[in-house]
Design a protein around this motif. Structure first.
Motif, PDB file in Angstrom:
ATOM      1  N   GLY A 247      -6.951  -6.288  -5.303  1.00  0.00           N
ATOM      2  CA  GLY A 247      -6.627  -4.992  -5.708  1.00  0.00           C
ATOM      3  C   GLY A 247      -7.767  -3.781  -5.841  1.00  0.00           C
ATOM      4  O   GLY A 247      -8.674  -4.411  -5.600  1.00  0.00           O
TER       5      GLY A 247
ATOM      6  N   THR B 276       0.778  -1.375   0.086  1.00  0.00           N
ATOM      7  CA  THR B 276       0.265  -0.256  -0.441  1.00  0.00           C
ATOM      8  C   THR B 276       0.720   1.289   0.098  1.00  0.00           C
ATOM      9  O   THR B 276       1.372   1.487   0.662  1.00  0.00           O
ATOM     10  CB  THR B 276      -1.354  -0.677   0.890  1.00  0.00           C
ATOM     11  OG1 THR B 276       0.236  -0.174   2.372  1.00  0.00           O
ATOM     12  CG2 THR B 276      -1.891  -1.474   1.036  1.00  0.00           C
TER      13      THR B 276
ATOM     14  N   GLU C   5      -6.261  -0.521 -10.050  1.00  0.00           N
ATOM     15  CA  GLU C   5      -5.321   0.018 -10.913  1.00  0.00           C
ATOM     16  C   GLU C   5      -4.636  -1.782 -11.249  1.00  0.00           C
ATOM     17  O   GLU C   5      -4.319  -2.393 -10.551  1.00  0.00           O
ATOM     18  CB  GLU C   5      -4.424   0.453  -9.893  1.00  0.00           C
ATOM     19  CG  GLU C   5      -4.784   1.706  -8.948  1.00  0.00           C
ATOM     20  CD  GLU C   5      -5.191   2.627 -10.083  1.00  0.00           C
ATOM     21  OE1 GLU C   5      -4.878   3.365 -11.127  1.00  0.00           O
ATOM     22  OE2 GLU C   5      -6.091   3.932  -9.327  1.00  0.00           O
TER      23      GLU C   5
ATOM     24  N   ALA D  39      -2.070   3.085  -3.988  1.00  0.00           N
ATOM     25  CA  ALA D  39      -1.932   1.382  -4.598  1.00  0.00           C
ATOM     26  C   ALA D  39      -1.999   0.993  -3.251  1.00  0.00           C
ATOM     27  O   ALA D  39      -2.092   1.334  -2.352  1.00  0.00           O
ATOM     28  CB  ALA D  39      -0.425   1.501  -4.335  1.00  0.00           C
TER      29      ALA D  39
ATOM     30  N   TYR E 165      -0.866  -3.468 -12.110  1.00  0.00           N
ATOM     31  CA  TYR E 165       0.424  -2.740 -11.985  1.00  0.00           C
ATOM     32  C   TYR E 165       1.481  -4.144 -12.115  1.00  0.00           C
ATOM     33  O   TYR E 165       0.688  -4.478 -13.053  1.00  0.00           O
ATOM     34  CB  TYR E 165       0.316  -3.529 -10.191  1.00  0.00           C
ATOM     35  CG  TYR E 165      -0.654  -3.445  -8.765  1.00  0.00           C
ATOM     36  CD1 TYR E 165      -0.039  -2.325  -7.848  1.00  0.00           C
ATOM     37  CD2 TYR E 165      -1.796  -3.284  -8.734  1.00  0.00           C
ATOM     38  CE1 TYR E 165      -1.204  -1.209  -7.511  1.00  0.00           C
ATOM     39  CE2 TYR E 165      -2.764  -2.530  -8.451  1.00  0.00           C
ATOM     40  CZ  TYR E 165      -2.552  -1.595  -7.461  1.00  0.00           C
ATOM     41  OH  TYR E 165      -2.884  -1.501  -6.714  1.00  0.00           O
TER      42      TYR E 165
ATOM     43  N   TYR F  19      -0.718   8.124  -8.223  1.00  0.00           N
ATOM     44  CA  TYR F  19      -1.680   6.923  -7.954  1.00  0.00           C
ATOM     45  C   TYR F  19      -1.999   6.135  -6.530  1.00  0.00           C
ATOM     46  O   TYR F  19      -0.079   6.101  -5.810  1.00  0.00           O
ATOM     47  CB  TYR F  19      -2.548   6.065  -8.726  1.00  0.00           C
ATOM     48  CG  TYR F  19      -1.476   4.768  -9.147  1.00  0.00           C
ATOM     49  CD1 TYR F  19      -2.145   3.565  -8.285  1.00  0.00           C
ATOM     50  CD2 TYR F  19      -0.184   5.132  -9.828  1.00  0.00           C
ATOM     51  CE1 TYR F  19      -1.412   2.190  -9.050  1.00  0.00           C
ATOM     52  CE2 TYR F  19       0.030   3.771 -10.326  1.00  0.00           C
ATOM     53  CZ  TYR F  19      -0.120   2.432  -9.642  1.00  0.00           C
ATOM     54  OH  TYR F  19       0.353   0.993  -9.860  1.00  0.00           O
TER      55      TYR F  19
ATOM     56  N   GLN G 169       6.993  -1.168  -4.011  1.00  0.00           N
ATOM     57  CA  GLN G 169       6.946  -2.597  -4.572  1.00  0.00           C
ATOM     58  C   GLN G 169       7.660  -3.325  -3.451  1.00  0.00           C
ATOM     59  O   GLN G 169       8.261  -3.080  -2.347  1.00  0.00           O
ATOM     60  CB  GLN G 169       8.542  -2.919  -5.592  1.00  0.00           C
ATOM     61  CG  GLN G 169       9.677  -3.146  -5.606  1.00  0.00           C
ATOM     62  CD  GLN G 169      10.304  -2.831  -6.665  1.00  0.00           C
ATOM     63  OE1 GLN G 169      10.815  -4.230  -6.503  1.00  0.00           O
ATOM     64  NE2 GLN G 169      11.370  -2.141  -6.750  1.00  0.00           N
TER      65      GLN G 169
ATOM     66  N   SER H  79      -6.136  -6.379 -11.512  1.00  0.00           N
ATOM     67  CA  SER H  79      -6.618  -6.148  -9.942  1.00  0.00           C
ATOM     68  C   SER H  79      -7.824  -5.566 -10.271  1.00  0.00           C
ATOM     69  O   SER H  79      -7.950  -4.950 -10.293  1.00  0.00           O
ATOM     70  CB  SER H  79      -5.350  -5.309  -8.935  1.00  0.00           C
ATOM     71  OG  SER H  79      -5.866  -4.092  -8.869  1.00  0.00           O
TER      72      SER H  79
ATOM     73  N   VAL I 156       2.515   6.457  -5.051  1.00  0.00           N
ATOM     74  CA  VAL I 156       2.601   6.318  -5.764  1.00  0.00           C
ATOM     75  C   VAL I 156       3.471   7.907  -6.174  1.00  0.00           C
ATOM     76  O   VAL I 156       1.881   8.164  -6.763  1.00  0.00           O
ATOM     77  CB  VAL I 156       2.597   5.541  -7.422  1.00  0.00           C
ATOM     78  CG1 VAL I 156       4.071   5.417  -8.081  1.00  0.00           C
ATOM     79  CG2 VAL I 156       2.808   3.815  -6.269  1.00  0.00           C
TER      80      VAL I 156
ATOM     81  N   LEU J 114      -2.775  -3.180  -2.764  1.00  0.00           N
ATOM     82  CA  LEU J 114      -2.307  -4.490  -3.831  1.00  0.00           C
ATOM     83  C   LEU J 114      -1.776  -5.730  -3.009  1.00  0.00           C
ATOM     84  O   LEU J 114      -0.863  -5.444  -1.767  1.00  0.00           O
ATOM     85  CB  LEU J 114      -0.679  -4.451  -5.320  1.00  0.00           C
ATOM     86  CG  LEU J 114      -0.542  -6.121  -5.952  1.00  0.00           C
ATOM     87  CD1 LEU J 114      -2.630  -5.966  -6.855  1.00  0.00           C
ATOM     88  CD2 LEU J 114       0.331  -5.416  -6.462  1.00  0.00           C
TER      89      LEU J 114
ATOM     90  N   ALA K 170       3.798  -0.699  -8.291  1.00  0.00           N
ATOM     91  CA  ALA K 170       2.921   0.400  -8.107  1.00  0.00           C
ATOM     92  C   ALA K 170       4.855   0.963  -8.910  1.00  0.00           C
ATOM     93  O   ALA K 170       5.013   1.185  -7.794  1.00  0.00           O
ATOM     94  CB  ALA K 170       2.696   0.479  -6.556  1.00  0.00           C
ATOM     95  N   TYR K 171       3.658   1.550  -9.898  1.00  0.00           N
ATOM     96  CA  TYR K 171       4.860   1.844 -10.608  1.00  0.00           C
ATOM     97  C   TYR K 171       4.575   3.184 -11.948  1.00  0.00           C
ATOM     98  O   TYR K 171       2.923   2.543 -12.381  1.00  0.00           O
ATOM     99  CB  TYR K 171       5.694   0.691 -11.866  1.00  0.00           C
ATOM    100  CG  TYR K 171       6.753   1.296 -12.664  1.00  0.00           C
ATOM    101  CD1 TYR K 171       7.702   2.088 -12.697  1.00  0.00           C
ATOM    102  CD2 TYR K 171       6.481   0.955 -14.387  1.00  0.00           C
ATOM    103  CE1 TYR K 171       8.344   2.322 -13.466  1.00  0.00           C
ATOM    104  CE2 TYR K 171       7.386   1.458 -15.167  1.00  0.00           C
ATOM    105  CZ  TYR K 171       8.313   1.674 -14.715  1.00  0.00           C
ATOM    106  OH  TYR K 171       9.124   2.707 -15.488  1.00  0.00           O
TER     107      TYR K 171
END
Length: 180
Positions: free
Chosen positions: A99, A64, A102, A170, A104, A168, A77, A126, A67, A172, A163-164
């Protein structure tokens, strides 16, 4: 960007769902050995955390955070290093994810990814329900021209849920099930 959308849609299709008895004997790294990494190692400002979540028997990693692409950053990550090589005949990895809707990525590092910014990347979707995905090594794209087109199973050193790439929030939940 079109190839990313095509890969995500392809992974969400029925052939991307792992089938029972389809995986080889391989034990991924223990959850306790995975580590959180953010773009702060290179001056970025993304913030987050990775924790082990879920009840006994259904434990998984949860990534979580926020980003941010500010200051040339843009990732958080959770990475697990392999203690034993993947079987040479492995065709891909099997992961279980849920998730916040979003997109990922899974990143692989190999013996050939010697620089910090080198990796292989494959998108994963996700959603609010757990889904099991088969991600073939052919779906991974090299981060630069100096790498092989497709990573070799025996060369893989680590796997990361990432998360990249854009600003946003994150959230996941992630579990590496094995290989196929």
């Amino acid at each position: 960007m079109k190839w990313i959308l095509a890969l995500v849609l392809g992974l969400m299709a029925a052939p991307g769902v792992a089938q029972e008895g389809d995986m080889r004997d391989y034990t991924p790294p223990a959850l306790e050995t995975w580590r959180y990494i953010s773009d702060q190692v290179m001056g970025g400002v993304s913030e987050g955390q990775a924790e082990i979540a879920g009840p006994e028997g259904a434990r998984h990693l949860r990534l979580t955070g926020t980003v941010s692409t500010a200051n040339r950053g843009g990732f958080i990550q959770v990475r697990g290093d392999l203690l034993t090589p993947l079987p040479k005949g492995a065709q891909g990895v099997v992961v279980r994810v849920k998730g916040n809707g979003e997109g990922y990525f899974i990143h692989l590092r190999t013996r050939g990814t010697v620089l910090p910014w080198q990796y292989y990347q494959a998108p994963i979707p996700s959603g609010p329900e757990w889904q099991e995905l088969r991600v073939p090594f052919t779906a991974f794209r090299a981060s630069g021209a100096m790498l092989r087109d497709v990573p070799r199973a025996g060369d893989i050193k680590s796997l990361a849920a990432v998360a990249y790439g854009r600003d946003y929030e994150a959230d996941l939940s992630f579990e590496w099930i094995g290989v196929y």
